[in-house]
Scaffold this active site. Structure first.
Site, PDB file in Angstrom:
ATOM      1  N   ASP A 117       0.811  -1.284   0.048  1.00 58.08           N
ATOM      2  CA  ASP A 117      -0.024  -0.050  -0.015  1.00 58.08           C
ATOM      3  C   ASP A 117       0.822   1.310   0.010  1.00 58.08           C
ATOM      4  OD1 ASP A 117      -2.679   1.377   0.414  1.00 58.08           O
ATOM      5  OD2 ASP A 117      -1.646   1.949   2.138  1.00 58.08           O
ATOM      6  N   GLU A 131       1.060  -0.435  -5.147  1.00 56.68           N
ATOM      7  CA  GLU A 131       0.091   0.586  -5.180  1.00 56.68           C
ATOM      8  C   GLU A 131       1.064   1.876  -5.439  1.00 56.68           C
ATOM      9  OE1 GLU A 131      -3.539   3.246  -3.426  1.00 56.68           O
ATOM     10  OE2 GLU A 131      -1.925   2.330  -2.134  1.00 56.68           O
TER      11      GLU A 131
END
Length: 766
Positions: free
Chosen positions: A435, A488
């Site tokens: 993330d 990401e």
């Protein structure tokens, strides 16, 4: 020190005496006479440090030690009325030194190797092993690797580990706290009294250790740390493998008993590189997929549902322990513990095992970018910045109110790299979606001029974070065959999915990820789809631009949870028009997405066109699929389309085999903006094509001529998102299309097809 009040003995935990417990004899010394003398008194500073949890070597003071003329035994047992040493042929009463200290000099030539303590309380008597008679239970190699920041199995060295040490069962507690004056382990086994079990420092690595006999699985514990300024703080274990259900936050001693049954899956999962394999992902928030289900109950339902829809993988939003459910797991406090909201670590393993046995891979969201400021967790863990950066400006994340890790500190990098390996090895996770990579890579991320300091080369790149990500990826790929890491990353950073040893134009080696989320494709394509069809011709480039950079990285096309919350609306609700047109647009977009180069990811609820935004409070609106709600196949039809998309996708190598090379894609028509039409061909390794045609206008286009690849005389529909079974109008090409010798779109032959309204059609040779 003030006198301690009496404590009920029922609150005390003691090991059950075994057959090996030494029994005193009638003639054993009793503490009166028989040569037992007072122990040499502790000097005031030593006594004070010991009683205030600030002694670096309690084992040098407590336990049994040689002195001239005998053996000194000293015990720290607050609340006790008396303490005796018992061994074979020995019972010796220790003298009360006050403040819970008991000691005596025994007329012995050697320390009894198996002596125990007989502790008398107000209304009970317990026989206990003395924790301070044990040698360190952590080896020199472990300490060396921790000091070097290279312990790839850090979870085996730090934290709470049930074990048998010197033939005694118990738990070894270890914690990294290099700035602490002292550390004590507290828990339900010592009535959370920080005086009872001080830990010893094991030298320059900053590790503290104590072995507590008789403490086993299920025990609750924390570490009480004496800070450099003398104040104390009570902390959960950063390496805890299990935690209490929030809002409680104690750590729990845990050992796994799960027996894996996924050997076949593990053996074959790496047989084909992920970028050359079918890869469609169903993203799930476990706590709200079907609210109230535990890990084991999810194992009974989720694998069957995902398998029926044909997805190859699930991606689980963060499962590591987090205090606030509304963060969806993205503010982690327990990096090594699956959230206890849904069960135990073994329960989570059971879920992963069930998914594997159903033929479904498991990707887990992993959050190494930041952590929350809770004062019982990682923030200023031992009284000074430790896991976070020393510079408060660098430490503070400007967007989320959290703290950023200090990637330049070798022990912190080790904590995170080992954590990535831990989930893959201990829980058989098949992929890590990392993330917020962009927030790690740039020193000026969400910061204005003057709020950040350039790196040593004058640039804005966070060189420490780059090195960390490279080390993490290299380590995971080396140790865990078949695992994929996914970034990401929302910027144009060069080389996110390039190998770490290959240097790019920017002078950096690749970051080493296997795949990268294509945030540009997601934003552009959704921007196009939200427009009324009459306006789409002015935004046609939003649907074609991704192919300009499609081979710069290995991409995943994500329609994730982030796109269906906070006022962004669900996927179907983004679409213009009435309800029929919204669903038609939704289906056409999914058909385009599954045919486009790149892997697919779809968040739960979007597979059946849920109209409401997702909320972690209630999850998907499953009632929409109930035939009693509607006899029309509006929601069920979209779900059936997703099933067929996955089925045909997996059976068609042209759609995944050459995702990352230009030879796998060819525009048929990419400039028909006025028609709102796109057409392109995908090719497998043998050159076999599949043709995708998208009509993003609400009108039927009869006899729409399309150039087709040479050598294929007949084409027929493989999939039509406007089929009546999906809730469409049923317009299409039921009969095969014969290629005609009419040059079109730069090709020698063409077909005249019917393009349904707001639909995507796949055509295959045959």
């Amino acid at each position: 020190m003030t006198a301690r009040p009496p404590i009920p003995a029922t609150f005390l935990r003691a090991p059950t005496p075994t057959q090996n417990t030494p029994a005193p004899t009638k003639n054993a010394p009793s503490g009166k006479g028989n040569g037992i003398r007072p122990a040499p008194p502790l000097d005031a500073p030593t006594r004070d440090r010991l009683l205030h949890g600030a002694h670096h070597d309690p084992h040098g003071v407590l336990g049994a030690h040689h002195v001239p003329g005998g053996i000194v035994v000293r015990a720290l047992r607050p609340w006790a009325k008396g303490v005796a040493v018992v061994a074979k042929g020995l019972r010796a009463e220790l003298l009360d030194e006050g403040d819970g200290l008991f000691a005596a000099t025994l007329p012995l030539h050697r320390i009894p190797p198996d002596y125990r303590l007989l502790v008398t309380y107000e209304d009970t008597e317990l026989t206990l092993d003395d924790p301070y008679r044990f040698l360190p239970a952590l080896g020199e190699l472990d300490l060396h690797l921790i000091g070097e920041g290279r312990h790839e199995e850090l979870w085996q060295a730090l934290g709470a580990r049930p074990m048998t040490h010197q033939d005694v069962a118990g738990t070894r507690f270890t914690v990294w706290a290099p700035n602490a004056q002292g550390v004590c382990v507290v828990g339900d086994f010592n009535v959370w009294d920080s005086t009872v079990h001080p830990m010893r420092s094991l030298g320059g690595a900053g590790v503290w250790e104590v072995f507590l006999p008789g403490v086993g699985e299920g025990a609750l514990y924390k570490f009480e740390i004496t800070r450099p300024d003398g104040s104390r703080t009570l902390r959960a274990d950063p390496m805890a493998r299990r935690a209490e259900v929030p809002p409680a936050n104690a750590s729990i001693v845990d050992a796994s008993h799960h027996v894996w049954r996924d050997a076949d899956w593990m053996a074959r999962r790496g047989a084909r590189p992920v970028h050359e394999a079918p890869f469609s992902v169903y993203e799930v928030h476990l706590a709200s997929w079907r609210p109230g289900l535990t890990y084991r109950q999810l194992a009974d339902q989720l694998p069957a549902y995902v398998k029926d829809l044909g997805f190859t993988h699930v991606e689980l939003m963060p499962v590591a322990e987090h205090p606030f459910g509304g963060s969806w797991g993205y503010q982690v406090t327990g990096f090594y513990a699956p959230t206890a909201r849904l069960g135990t670590p073994d329960d989570f393993k059971h879920l992963v095992d069930a998914l594997h046995r159903a033929g479904i891979g498991v990707i887990m969201d992993w959050v190494p970018a930041h952590f929350p400021r809770d004062d019982w967790a990682l923030a200023e863990f031992d009284g000074r910045p430790l896991y976070e950066h020393q510079d408060p400006v660098r430490a503070s994340h400007p967007d989320w109110g959290t703290l950023e890790f200090d990637y330049g500190r070798k022990e912190v990098r080790n904590f995170l790299v080992a954590n990535a390996v831990y989930w893959c090895e201990e829980f058989h996770i098949d992929g890590l979606r990392v993330d917020a990579v962009a927030s790690m890579l740039y020193l000026d991320y969400s910061r204005e001029a003057g709020q950040w300091t350039p790196n040593e080369h004058g640039g804005r790149e966070n060189l420490d974070a780059v090195a960390f990500l490279q080390e993490m990826n290299a380590t995971v790929y080396r140790r865990c065959p078949g695992v994929v890491t996914i970034a990401e990353e929302s910027t144009a950073w060069d080389g996110v999915t390039r190998a770490t040893h290959h240097t790019g134009p920017g002078g950096f080696g690749g970051l080493g990820f296997g795949l990268k989320w294509n945030m540009g494709w997601m934003h552009d394509s959704l921007e196009y789809m939200t427009k009324e069809p009459v306006h789409r011709k002015y935004h046609h480039g939003d649907m074609t631009f991704a192919m300009v950079y499609a081979y710069s990285e290995n991409y995943v096309l994500p329609i994730s949870h982030d796109e269906v919350v906070h006022g962004k609306r669900s996927l179907v609700s983004k679409m213009p028009g009435d309800w029929w047109q919204q669903r038609a647009n939704h289906r056409a977009f999914l058909g385009f997405m599954w045919a486009h180069p790149g892997k697919q990811l779809l968040f739960m609820g979007q597979e059946f066109a849920q109209g409401a935004e997702w909320s972690e409070a209630h999850g998907p609106d499953w009632w929409l699929l109930d035939p009693s709600y509607s006899a029309e196949p509006d929601h069920r039809g979209v779900r059936d389309l997703v099933r067929d998309l996955n089925t045909r996708y997996r059976a068609t190598p042209a759609l995944w085999q050459r995702d990352i090379v230009p030879e796998g894609f060819e525009w048929i028509v990419g400039d028909a903006a006025d028609d709102n039409v796109l057409a392109f061909a995908r090719y497998d390794a043998q050159g076999r094509p599949l043709l995708a045609v998208c009509n993003f206008s609400p009108v039927v286009r009869h006899g729409y001529r399309l150039g087709v690849p040479a050598g294929e005389p007949v084409w027929q529909e493989a999939l039509n998102t406007d089929a009546s079974g999906y809730g469409g109008s049923g317009v299409g090409n039921p009969d095969p299309l014969k290629a005609e010798p009419t040059a079109w779109h730069g090709r020698r032959s063409s077909v005249a097809a019917v393009l349904p309204p707001l639909a995507t059609v796949w055509l295959r040779p045959g």
